[in-house]
Design a protein around this motif. Sequence first.
Motif, PDB file in Angstrom:
ATOM      1  N   VAL A   1      -2.434   3.035  -4.196  1.00 52.96           N
ATOM      2  CA  VAL A   1      -2.083   2.558  -2.914  1.00 52.96           C
ATOM      3  C   VAL A   1      -2.003   1.120  -2.969  1.00 52.96           C
ATOM      4  O   VAL A   1      -1.196   0.537  -2.320  1.00 52.96           O
ATOM      5  CB  VAL A   1      -3.399   2.862  -1.873  1.00 52.96           C
ATOM      6  CG1 VAL A   1      -3.353   2.338  -0.457  1.00 52.96           C
ATOM      7  CG2 VAL A   1      -3.448   4.254  -1.858  1.00 52.96           C
ATOM      8  N   ARG A   2      -2.853   0.503  -3.785  1.00 48.84           N
ATOM      9  CA  ARG A   2      -2.857  -1.079  -3.985  1.00 48.84           C
ATOM     10  C   ARG A   2      -1.305  -1.387  -4.441  1.00 48.84           C
ATOM     11  O   ARG A   2      -0.514  -2.461  -3.984  1.00 48.84           O
ATOM     12  CB  ARG A   2      -3.706  -1.517  -5.101  1.00 48.84           C
ATOM     13  CG  ARG A   2      -5.100  -1.467  -4.456  1.00 48.84           C
ATOM     14  CD  ARG A   2      -6.182  -1.980  -5.280  1.00 48.84           C
ATOM     15  NE  ARG A   2      -6.073  -3.534  -5.644  1.00 48.84           N
ATOM     16  CZ  ARG A   2      -6.739  -4.342  -4.810  1.00 48.84           C
ATOM     17  NH1 ARG A   2      -7.640  -3.819  -3.729  1.00 48.84           N
ATOM     18  NH2 ARG A   2      -6.782  -5.723  -4.798  1.00 48.84           N
ATOM     19  N   ALA A   3      -0.801  -0.631  -5.533  1.00 46.27           N
ATOM     20  CA  ALA A   3       0.498  -1.128  -6.207  1.00 46.27           C
ATOM     21  C   ALA A   3       1.595  -0.981  -5.125  1.00 46.27           C
ATOM     22  O   ALA A   3       2.601  -1.765  -4.724  1.00 46.27           O
ATOM     23  CB  ALA A   3       0.745  -0.255  -7.442  1.00 46.27           C
ATOM     24  N   GLU A   4       1.538   0.164  -4.248  1.00 42.99           N
ATOM     25  CA  GLU A   4       2.686   0.244  -3.124  1.00 42.99           C
ATOM     26  C   GLU A   4       2.573  -0.641  -2.381  1.00 42.99           C
ATOM     27  O   GLU A   4       3.449  -1.319  -1.879  1.00 42.99           O
ATOM     28  CB  GLU A   4       2.447   1.840  -2.506  1.00 42.99           C
ATOM     29  CG  GLU A   4       3.461   2.012  -1.436  1.00 42.99           C
ATOM     30  CD  GLU A   4       3.257   3.310  -0.632  1.00 42.99           C
ATOM     31  OE1 GLU A   4       4.205   3.940  -0.797  1.00 42.99           O
ATOM     32  OE2 GLU A   4       2.245   3.659  -0.289  1.00 42.99           O
ATOM     33  N   ASN A   5       1.387  -1.102  -1.746  1.00 38.92           N
ATOM     34  CA  ASN A   5       1.339  -2.234  -0.751  1.00 38.92           C
ATOM     35  C   ASN A   5       1.544  -3.667  -1.423  1.00 38.92           C
ATOM     36  O   ASN A   5       2.182  -4.443  -0.533  1.00 38.92           O
ATOM     37  CB  ASN A   5      -0.376  -2.437  -0.529  1.00 38.92           C
ATOM     38  CG  ASN A   5      -0.612  -1.133   0.527  1.00 38.92           C
ATOM     39  OD1 ASN A   5       0.042  -0.376   0.950  1.00 38.92           O
ATOM     40  ND2 ASN A   5      -2.014  -0.974   0.437  1.00 38.92           N
ATOM     41  N   LEU A   6       1.805  -3.691  -2.691  1.00 38.65           N
ATOM     42  CA  LEU A   6       2.327  -4.778  -3.220  1.00 38.65           C
ATOM     43  C   LEU A   6       3.717  -4.849  -3.601  1.00 38.65           C
ATOM     44  O   LEU A   6       4.333  -5.794  -4.105  1.00 38.65           O
ATOM     45  CB  LEU A   6       1.387  -5.196  -4.765  1.00 38.65           C
ATOM     46  CG  LEU A   6      -0.177  -5.588  -4.472  1.00 38.65           C
ATOM     47  CD1 LEU A   6      -0.694  -5.468  -5.891  1.00 38.65           C
ATOM     48  CD2 LEU A   6       0.020  -7.116  -3.877  1.00 38.65           C
TER      49      LEU A   6
END
Length: 178
Positions: free
Chosen positions: A155-160
Amino acid sequence: IRDSNYLDQMLNGGTRSYFPKVLTRRIDKIVSIPVLKHHRLAHVTLGLKNLAFGLTSNCMRGHEFIDRYTADVCAFPPIRDKAVLTILDALRGQYDKGPRPSPQHVWTNDTIMVASDAVALDTVGFDLITQKRIEMGLETTTEAERIATEHDFLVRAENLGLGVHCGGPIFRRSPSLT
C-alpha cells in the motif's frame, strides 16, 4: 577511518543508510530477480524488499521498520528511476521459515513471472505465499487478513507512485493466478 565508519553503519545500527556509487553513478537500469520466499518479519521477500535491502548499506537497521523501509527506499530516485523489470523465480517457493533456506518448506510452483510493475508482481507473490500458508495450516483466513493489513509495504509503495497494488486484504483481490 572511512572503513571503520562504514563498518559501524553496516554492523552496529548506525543512523544512516547509503546507496552504492555503482547504483548512483554507473548503471542506468536495474533488473531485479527475486525468488518466491517467505520472510518471518516481512511475510515475503520479493522484488521490492530485495531492491531496498540489497541496494543500501546499513540494511540491518531497516529490519526495525521493515515495511516502511521497503517502500520508502524504493521511492528514492536511484532505485525508482532505474528499476525497470522484475523477474520472479517462482519455480519453487518457500512458504515458511524464511528468509533462511528451509527445504522442508519448499513447494514446486512451476512459474516464472515478469513485470515492469514491481508492486503488482509483489502483490501476486504475497498472495501466493499467503495462499500456500493457509493451505498448509500455518495461517487461518482471519490471520492472513491481519497479516495483509499489518504488512502495508505494498500500500505504501502504491501511495508513493511505485506501481499498482490490488488492494487489501491482498490475497482476496489479486489477479487470478490460473
